[in-house]
Design a protein around this motif. Structure first.
Motif, PDB file in Angstrom:
ATOM      1  N   GLN A  74      12.870  -4.485  35.333  1.00 57.11           N
ATOM      2  CA  GLN A  74      13.360  -5.771  35.838  1.00 57.11           C
ATOM      3  C   GLN A  74      12.279  -6.480  36.634  1.00 57.11           C
ATOM      4  O   GLN A  74      12.027  -7.665  36.441  1.00 57.11           O
ATOM      5  CB  GLN A  74      14.552  -5.532  36.763  1.00 57.11           C
ATOM      6  CG  GLN A  74      15.894  -5.659  36.080  1.00 57.11           C
ATOM      7  CD  GLN A  74      17.008  -5.840  37.103  1.00 57.11           C
ATOM      8  OE1 GLN A  74      16.969  -5.228  38.171  1.00 57.11           O
ATOM      9  NE2 GLN A  74      17.992  -6.651  36.765  1.00 57.11           N
TER      10      GLN A  74
ATOM     11  N   ILE B  37      23.985  -4.653  31.675  1.00 58.85           N
ATOM     12  CA  ILE B  37      22.739  -4.120  32.215  1.00 58.85           C
ATOM     13  C   ILE B  37      21.611  -4.624  31.321  1.00 58.85           C
ATOM     14  O   ILE B  37      21.621  -4.357  30.116  1.00 58.85           O
ATOM     15  CB  ILE B  37      22.773  -2.584  32.248  1.00 58.85           C
ATOM     16  CG1 ILE B  37      23.819  -2.135  33.274  1.00 58.85           C
ATOM     17  CG2 ILE B  37      21.402  -2.009  32.587  1.00 58.85           C
ATOM     18  CD1 ILE B  37      24.162  -0.680  33.196  1.00 58.85           C
ATOM     19  N   ALA B  38      20.679  -5.371  31.898  1.00 54.40           N
ATOM     20  CA  ALA B  38      19.582  -5.923  31.095  1.00 54.40           C
ATOM     21  C   ALA B  38      18.866  -4.798  30.372  1.00 54.40           C
ATOM     22  O   ALA B  38      18.570  -3.754  30.956  1.00 54.40           O
ATOM     23  CB  ALA B  38      18.609  -6.677  32.005  1.00 54.40           C
ATOM     24  N   GLN B  39      18.615  -4.980  29.098  1.00 51.29           N
ATOM     25  CA  GLN B  39      17.870  -3.993  28.337  1.00 51.29           C
ATOM     26  C   GLN B  39      17.273  -4.663  27.112  1.00 51.29           C
ATOM     27  O   GLN B  39      17.646  -5.777  26.768  1.00 51.29           O
ATOM     28  CB  GLN B  39      18.768  -2.819  27.935  1.00 51.29           C
ATOM     29  CG  GLN B  39      19.962  -3.220  27.079  1.00 51.29           C
ATOM     30  CD  GLN B  39      21.000  -2.116  26.994  1.00 51.29           C
ATOM     31  OE1 GLN B  39      20.884  -1.220  26.196  1.00 51.29           O
ATOM     32  NE2 GLN B  39      22.021  -2.208  27.835  1.00 51.29           N
TER      33      GLN B  39
ATOM     34  N   GLU C  65      24.656 -10.150  35.155  1.00 49.48           N
ATOM     35  CA  GLU C  65      23.809  -8.963  35.306  1.00 49.48           C
ATOM     36  C   GLU C  65      24.405  -8.104  36.427  1.00 49.48           C
ATOM     37  O   GLU C  65      24.830  -8.624  37.463  1.00 49.48           O
ATOM     38  CB  GLU C  65      22.378  -9.399  35.642  1.00 49.48           C
ATOM     39  CG  GLU C  65      21.401  -8.273  35.939  1.00 49.48           C
ATOM     40  CD  GLU C  65      21.178  -7.346  34.756  1.00 49.48           C
ATOM     41  OE1 GLU C  65      21.337  -7.779  33.600  1.00 49.48           O
ATOM     42  OE2 GLU C  65      20.864  -6.172  34.996  1.00 49.48           O
ATOM     43  N   VAL C  66      24.434  -6.789  36.208  1.00 49.51           N
ATOM     44  CA  VAL C  66      25.159  -5.914  37.141  1.00 49.51           C
ATOM     45  C   VAL C  66      24.603  -6.006  38.564  1.00 49.51           C
ATOM     46  O   VAL C  66      25.361  -5.870  39.543  1.00 49.51           O
ATOM     47  CB  VAL C  66      25.191  -4.460  36.618  1.00 49.51           C
ATOM     48  CG1 VAL C  66      23.842  -3.784  36.755  1.00 49.51           C
ATOM     49  CG2 VAL C  66      26.282  -3.652  37.281  1.00 49.51           C
ATOM     50  N   GLY C  67      23.307  -6.271  38.696  1.00 48.87           N
ATOM     51  CA  GLY C  67      22.732  -6.380  40.032  1.00 48.87           C
ATOM     52  C   GLY C  67      23.140  -7.654  40.759  1.00 48.87           C
ATOM     53  O   GLY C  67      22.948  -7.767  41.968  1.00 48.87           O
TER      54      GLY C  67
ATOM     55  N   ARG D 159      10.231  -7.265  32.057  1.00 46.48           N
ATOM     56  CA  ARG D 159      10.224  -6.865  30.642  1.00 46.48           C
ATOM     57  C   ARG D 159      11.620  -6.735  30.054  1.00 46.48           C
ATOM     58  O   ARG D 159      11.765  -6.446  28.876  1.00 46.48           O
ATOM     59  CB  ARG D 159       9.403  -5.611  30.423  1.00 46.48           C
ATOM     60  CG  ARG D 159       9.907  -4.375  31.165  1.00 46.48           C
ATOM     61  CD  ARG D 159       9.057  -3.146  30.801  1.00 46.48           C
ATOM     62  NE  ARG D 159       7.658  -3.343  31.108  1.00 46.48           N
ATOM     63  CZ  ARG D 159       6.655  -3.101  30.252  1.00 46.48           C
ATOM     64  NH1 ARG D 159       6.896  -2.625  29.065  1.00 46.48           N
ATOM     65  NH2 ARG D 159       5.414  -3.308  30.629  1.00 46.48           N
ATOM     66  N   ILE D 160      12.658  -6.864  30.856  1.00 44.40           N
ATOM     67  CA  ILE D 160      14.027  -6.905  30.328  1.00 44.40           C
ATOM     68  C   ILE D 160      14.712  -8.132  30.916  1.00 44.40           C
ATOM     69  O   ILE D 160      14.266  -8.686  31.911  1.00 44.40           O
ATOM     70  CB  ILE D 160      14.857  -5.652  30.665  1.00 44.40           C
ATOM     71  CG1 ILE D 160      14.829  -5.320  32.164  1.00 44.40           C
ATOM     72  CG2 ILE D 160      14.378  -4.477  29.843  1.00 44.40           C
ATOM     73  CD1 ILE D 160      15.777  -4.214  32.583  1.00 44.40           C
TER      74      ILE D 160
ATOM     75  N   ALA E 161      13.302   3.524  25.536  1.00 44.36           N
ATOM     76  CA  ALA E 161      13.445   2.451  24.549  1.00 44.36           C
ATOM     77  C   ALA E 161      14.295   1.316  25.118  1.00 44.36           C
ATOM     78  O   ALA E 161      13.959   0.137  24.968  1.00 44.36           O
ATOM     79  CB  ALA E 161      14.066   3.001  23.271  1.00 44.36           C
ATOM     80  N   ALA E 162      15.392   1.654  25.788  1.00 47.46           N
ATOM     81  CA  ALA E 162      16.304   0.623  26.298  1.00 47.46           C
ATOM     82  C   ALA E 162      15.591  -0.298  27.286  1.00 47.46           C
ATOM     83  O   ALA E 162      15.861  -1.497  27.313  1.00 47.46           O
ATOM     84  CB  ALA E 162      17.514   1.278  26.968  1.00 47.46           C
ATOM     85  N   PHE E 163      14.697   0.270  28.092  1.00 46.07           N
ATOM     86  CA  PHE E 163      14.055  -0.540  29.119  1.00 46.07           C
ATOM     87  C   PHE E 163      12.619  -0.918  28.746  1.00 46.07           C
ATOM     88  O   PHE E 163      11.830  -1.340  29.593  1.00 46.07           O
ATOM     89  CB  PHE E 163      14.125   0.171  30.473  1.00 46.07           C
ATOM     90  CG  PHE E 163      15.557   0.365  30.921  1.00 46.07           C
ATOM     91  CD1 PHE E 163      16.423  -0.721  30.972  1.00 46.07           C
ATOM     92  CD2 PHE E 163      16.049   1.614  31.235  1.00 46.07           C
ATOM     93  CE1 PHE E 163      17.751  -0.557  31.349  1.00 46.07           C
ATOM     94  CE2 PHE E 163      17.378   1.786  31.624  1.00 46.07           C
ATOM     95  CZ  PHE E 163      18.231   0.692  31.677  1.00 46.07           C
ATOM     96  N   GLY E 164      12.293  -0.762  27.469  1.00 47.71           N
ATOM     97  CA  GLY E 164      11.033  -1.295  26.965  1.00 47.71           C
ATOM     98  C   GLY E 164       9.790  -0.584  27.453  1.00 47.71           C
ATOM     99  O   GLY E 164       8.727  -1.204  27.554  1.00 47.71           O
TER     100      GLY E 164
ATOM    101  N   TYR F 148      14.845   1.051  34.889  1.00 49.67           N
ATOM    102  CA  TYR F 148      15.590  -0.216  34.969  1.00 49.67           C
ATOM    103  C   TYR F 148      15.033  -1.096  36.082  1.00 49.67           C
ATOM    104  O   TYR F 148      14.758  -2.278  35.884  1.00 49.67           O
ATOM    105  CB  TYR F 148      17.067   0.094  35.190  1.00 49.67           C
ATOM    106  CG  TYR F 148      17.934  -1.093  35.540  1.00 49.67           C
ATOM    107  CD1 TYR F 148      18.214  -2.082  34.595  1.00 49.67           C
ATOM    108  CD2 TYR F 148      18.496  -1.220  36.805  1.00 49.67           C
ATOM    109  CE1 TYR F 148      19.020  -3.169  34.910  1.00 49.67           C
ATOM    110  CE2 TYR F 148      19.305  -2.297  37.132  1.00 49.67           C
ATOM    111  CZ  TYR F 148      19.566  -3.271  36.184  1.00 49.67           C
ATOM    112  OH  TYR F 148      20.357  -4.333  36.493  1.00 49.67           O
TER     113      TYR F 148
END
Lengths: 274, 274
Positions: free
Chosen positions: B269, A245-247, A211-213, B273-274, B147-150, B265
């Motif tokens: 996090q 990147i979490a998604q 994960e990028v973080g 949710r991601i 959408a990507a991050f829910g 994001y």
């Protein structure tokens, strides 16, 4: 600034460089490019003063002149400033998108190459690299994000588009003129050189390992973006470490500029540069 | 899917809905919109199946048909599928940007309003709100990031553009059809309703008080974006808490979609949710 020169004839040879700029890609014509709008004009003035780019001439819609005089003052007197009514500018430039503020810029004859740009980077550095960034919007957005998060340079491979192209420059809000860049060679060659210069090279990909973080942030960091759709080539994914990147699971991953922005933001924070 | 019907005459009334789609804004014509490209077509099929939007008809370039049959299979048989050669599609649609895949969609007659959308939100929720998002690229990118991050929903004030407009829908990679939204009322009214529903409302602004990574993340979070250039209205800045994204001092702040993406994001996090 130069005393403004009124232009009344669209065929006046002094404004020939602005002719049909929406139709042609000026880039490649001896390194010239079009700067449009007040924000980009301001960046061109700064880049000219710093010797990074040269401003060749400026063309302003007559009723915009009072509003941009402070910016024009930043150009030396040997850069001609032409002023024309809308009828003339539209006939010369051939479109209405210019918002009345146009300039011709030019790359310096001795623009830095890959090795010399790497040699200028500080001990603590953050750079962005792009592979196959062929969309002008994405190229411009990468530069805008690189500037916002204080990246020291941007490296594009030879399959990426020229970020001095009019639309990329506009989308970058002029950051293409502020963030040092080269566009040269293959992505692998470029990344090997960064690696040899002590950069921790991280490819950003939905298939990334970490994960990028969570990636360890060292003094010299290089973040690598692939083209939208295909992503990074397998050769890059195999050779270097990769981050994601979490998604949400989703048909299309994040836009490339968006992903770069999140990665740059995290690293810039951890490096203490923002 | 319906059996494809070959269209050989640009004046065929069965494809009249596609006429000159680059010139007109279909939105507002009884809630119709244009979906273009395979990605958006796939999202339209899913939205139709879910009852969120209706697909009215599909128009495919004949040599694209084999490549999109799997997507067309997801439409019921009462949605007509027209197939035409390039000559006919170009004459009907009037431009080359369609990439050979077009459809007409329509909002349901009983689309949710602000109160009913808020009432559908779960106890743990993340929503995005936009004020004066008038640029179609930015509107589309906000939906793509949501959408990507829910994010559970997107709220636009009445001064924002319609995200079903062709370009916004394309830039969103069809996410406008997937993320529940309303576009209604004033931003203050909208935010007061979210506040009353237990949302912690945070405006994102370069002048924000807290760094976005440091804001306390509760079960119901609303992130508010202003228009590029002017930012959030002072009335919103005064009434609600505000966060910023650390960046270099720079003429132009981050693009609005970029800023929203970083905020979403971080919160997504922290909310798990991601």
């Amino acid at each position: 600034m130069a005393a403004p020169v009124a232009i009344d004839d669209p065929d006046d040879p002094r404004v020939a460089a602005f002719r049909d700029i929406s139709e042609r890609d000026l880039v490649g014509r001896q390194g010239r490019f079009i700067a449009e709008g007040t924000v980009v004009l301001r960046m061109l003035a700064a880049a000219h003063a710093a010797g990074r780019f040269r401003a060749e001439q400026v063309l302003i819609l007559e009723n915009r002149l009072p509003g941009v005089e402070a910016i024009l003052d930043a150009f030396p007197a040997d850069v001609p400033v032409y002023v024309a009514p809308a009828r003339v500018i539209d006939a010369v430039a051939g479109f209405h998108l210019h918002r009345g503020v146009l300039a011709i810029g030019r790359r310096p004859d001795a623009a830095p190459d890959l090795d010399s740009l790497i040699a200028t980077l500080p001990d603590r550095a953050l750079v962005l690299a792009g592979c196959g960034i062929s969309n002008h919007d994405n190229a411009g957005s990468l530069f805008r994000n690189a500037a916002a998060f204080g990246a020291d340079a941007l490296f594009l491979d030879e399959t990426s588009c020229d970020p001095l192209y009019r639309k990329a420059l506009r989308v970058s809000v002029g950051s293409v003129l502020a963030v040092p860049f080269v566009r040269q060679g293959s992505i692998l060659d470029l990344l090997e050189k960064l690696d040899a210069a002590g950069f921790a090279v991280w490819g950003l990909s939905p298939r990334g390992e970490a994960e990028v973080g969570d990636i360890p942030v060292g003094p010299r960091m290089a973040l690598v973006m692939g083209t939208e759709g295909e992503g990074l080539p397998q050769a890059v994914m195999s050779r270097f470490r990769t981050a994601r990147i979490a998604q949400r699971p989703h048909l299309d991953s994040l836009n490339v500029a968006m992903a770069a922005g999140i990665g740059l933001y995290r690293i810039a924070q951890l490096q203490g540069r923002i």
